[in-house]
Enzyme design. Structure first.
Site, PDB file in Angstrom:
ATOM      1  N   HIS A  12      -4.009   4.196   8.653  1.00  0.00           N
ATOM      2  CA  HIS A  12      -4.318   3.292   7.528  1.00  0.00           C
ATOM      3  C   HIS A  12      -3.504   3.680   6.289  1.00  0.00           C
ATOM      4  O   HIS A  12      -4.027   3.837   5.185  1.00  0.00           O
ATOM      5  CB  HIS A  12      -5.821   3.245   7.248  1.00  0.00           C
ATOM      6  CG  HIS A  12      -6.466   4.587   6.981  1.00  0.00           C
ATOM      7  ND1 HIS A  12      -7.750   4.882   7.329  1.00  0.00           N
ATOM      8  CD2 HIS A  12      -5.994   5.693   6.370  1.00  0.00           C
ATOM      9  CE1 HIS A  12      -8.047   6.113   6.955  1.00  0.00           C
ATOM     10  NE2 HIS A  12      -7.003   6.623   6.365  1.00  0.00           N
ATOM     11  N   HIS A  59     -11.071   7.609   0.398  1.00  0.00           N
ATOM     12  CA  HIS A  59     -10.108   8.541  -0.198  1.00  0.00           C
ATOM     13  C   HIS A  59     -10.461   8.791  -1.656  1.00  0.00           C
ATOM     14  O   HIS A  59      -9.691   8.481  -2.558  1.00  0.00           O
ATOM     15  CB  HIS A  59      -8.695   7.973  -0.095  1.00  0.00           C
ATOM     16  CG  HIS A  59      -8.251   7.728   1.308  1.00  0.00           C
ATOM     17  ND1 HIS A  59      -8.725   6.692   2.060  1.00  0.00           N
ATOM     18  CD2 HIS A  59      -7.390   8.399   2.106  1.00  0.00           C
ATOM     19  CE1 HIS A  59      -8.163   6.727   3.266  1.00  0.00           C
ATOM     20  NE2 HIS A  59      -7.354   7.748   3.317  1.00  0.00           N
ATOM     21  N   HIS A 198       0.162  14.161   9.766  1.00  0.00           N
ATOM     22  CA  HIS A 198       0.699  14.043   8.417  1.00  0.00           C
ATOM     23  C   HIS A 198       0.132  15.111   7.496  1.00  0.00           C
ATOM     24  O   HIS A 198      -0.996  15.530   7.659  1.00  0.00           O
ATOM     25  CB  HIS A 198       0.508  12.664   7.813  1.00  0.00           C
ATOM     26  CG  HIS A 198      -0.907  12.152   7.596  1.00  0.00           C
ATOM     27  ND1 HIS A 198      -1.864  12.093   8.580  1.00  0.00           N
ATOM     28  CD2 HIS A 198      -1.496  11.634   6.486  1.00  0.00           C
ATOM     29  CE1 HIS A 198      -2.980  11.549   8.089  1.00  0.00           C
ATOM     30  NE2 HIS A 198      -2.785  11.271   6.811  1.00  0.00           N
ATOM     31  N   GLU A 245      -7.843  13.566  10.066  1.00  0.00           N
ATOM     32  CA  GLU A 245      -8.401  12.206  10.123  1.00  0.00           C
ATOM     33  C   GLU A 245      -8.581  11.721  11.561  1.00  0.00           C
ATOM     34  O   GLU A 245      -9.346  10.789  11.813  1.00  0.00           O
ATOM     35  CB  GLU A 245      -7.495  11.222   9.362  1.00  0.00           C
ATOM     36  CG  GLU A 245      -7.514  11.426   7.855  1.00  0.00           C
ATOM     37  CD  GLU A 245      -6.655  10.415   7.106  1.00  0.00           C
ATOM     38  OE1 GLU A 245      -6.697  10.432   5.884  1.00  0.00           O
ATOM     39  OE2 GLU A 245      -5.929   9.616   7.745  1.00  0.00           O
TER      40      GLU A 245
END
Lengths: 291, 134
Positions: A12, A59, A198, A245
């Site tokens: 996302h 977030h 990431h 995540e």
């Protein structure tokens, strides 16, 4: 009777939303990223889910450091886009399915799976970007209104410790049991979002581990039980600080309860700072009772 | 089965170039991260950009943290308890993309970082463990 027919996983990445909003999806850097969703857009348009249970992480938008729920479920009628610093994204409000969401909350709690109930919140790119990549038009324009109702399931993967992969899997199972006992005939998709490798911070930023990611994607179909025992430290070492995540994909996978068929896969490096991963899984036991 | 919290946390210090947002950092950086959250409102962004020091003075922040914010020294802010998901509000206020902001923490130029990502990103080889050097 409600049934979970498909599981979808997708990154996302906020830049995807920014490129949609700025009409830049045809640029050479972005074209292959968006092209990887073409198959899914067509398939999901035919499949016409009534509801998406959308597992994502906030977030630091709806939740700041005052309150940090490990698992939370949105029970509202509607969710508006959050202002993440650039002003709210110009996307339509996200319609909720309050009745199903309350049912899942109640069922999970009685099933000894405590989950925080949210009646008002704004949603950030973690929730809106997945809706865009799957429900936008073929030329990547956001629709005037989203074609499904959404039950947001928010997971803390910001403040340590996040939940274990195994606990995420078990929440998926509890959600599946809740859906199974919902009387209305609904075609439900469950999406696990976030990931893949990431790292957005520090001197090690930009870490990408294609081999690890590909193995994870393979195991989602072939031997998902192996994914339940991956420790946080392995996600951190191997996939970067934000690769954690991926535990959210395990809520989706746990909800599928057994045999799945991989219908589509998209993996691309880079997308901004990250590896982009996307899977479409068909639940082969959707019509059989859940244990 | 209960887990040993100390053993769980100890491993996080062994990852090169990485600050894990543990309870210690979350407590240390509470007001810094809440300051960053305040930048989700346009009015606050305008006030902050108009007079950064005055805006920072409204928060319970050490001079060290205030200076690191003004310097946009993101590695220092992480050391002082900042969290990147929160600090994103700060670089968004500066109209920086995630990629441009993240590159500032690596010792590379924006262009070098972009080229590294286009080339497949930073290899995990040698970047997994400080002690083990693997």
């Amino acid at each position: 009777m409600a049934r979970i027919t498909h599981g979808i996983a997708t990154s996302h990445i906020p830049a995807i939303g920014a490129m949609i909003d700025q009409g830049r999806t045809d640029e050479p850097y972005w074209r292959p990223i968006f092209a990887g969703y073409d198959w899914t857009k067509q398939y999901v348009a035919q499949e016409r889910p009534d509801v998406v249970i959308l597992v994502y992480n906030d977030h630091a938008s709806a939740f700041d450091m005052k309150i940090i729920p490990t698992f939370a479920i949105g029970c509202a009628e509607e969710y508006r886009p959050a202002d993440e610093g650039w002003g709210p994204r110009p996307v339509p409000p996200v319609p909720g399915h309050a009745d199903l969401a309350w049912h899942i909350a109640q069922s999970c709690i009685l099933d000894e799976f405590d989950i925080t109930i949210i009646n008002e919140m704004e949603v950030d790119h973690g929730l809106t970007v997945p809706l865009d990549v799957i429900f936008d038009s073929a030329d990547n324009r956001t629709p005037d209104k989203w074609p499904v109702k959404v039950v947001p399931v928010a997971v803390n993967v910001v403040t340590y410790p996040p939940p274990s992969g195994n606990r995420c899997w078990m929440l998926g199972e509890a959600i599946a049991r809740a859906v199974e006992s919902y009387p209305e005939d609904l075609n439900i998709h469950i999406w696990g979002t976030g990931g893949m490798s990431h790292q957005l911070q520090g001197p090690r930023a930009g870490l990408i581990n294609k081999e690890w990611d590909q193995n994870f994607l393979d195991l989602m179909t072939s031997d998902p039980e192996k994914l339940r025992t991956i420790e946080h430290i392995e996600y951190l070492r191997e996939t970067g600080s934000e690769g954690i995540e991926m535990v959210m994909w395990l809520i989706m996978r746990g909800a599928l309860q057994g045999t799945v068929t991989e219908l589509h896969r998209h993996y691309h490096v880079p997308c901004s700072n990250t590896a982009l991963g996307h899977l479409v899984l068909k639940n082969e036991v959707a019509d059989t009772p859940v244990a | 089965m209960p887990r040993d919290v100390a053993a769980y946390l100890a491993e996080f210090d062994d990852i090169p170039g990485t600050r894990v947002y543990t309870a210690r950092r979350a407590r240390q950086g509470y007001h810094l991260n809440q300051f960053a959250m305040s930048l989700m409102k346009e009015d606050n962004r305008t006030r902050f950009l108009a007079d950064q020091r005055a805006y920072l003075d409204e928060w319970q922040l050490s001079d060290e943290i205030k200076q690191a914010v003004i310097d946009r020294d993101y590695n220092r802010l992480l050391d002082l308890g900042g969290n990147i998901y929160f600090l994103a509000k700060l670089f968004s206020t500066d109209r920086l993309s995630f990629q441009d902001a993240v590159s500032t923490m690596t010792g590379m130029t924006k262009e070098e970082y972009f080229q590294m990502m286009v080339g497949g990103g930073r290899s995990p080889h040698g970047q997994r463990s400080i002690k083990g050097q693997y």
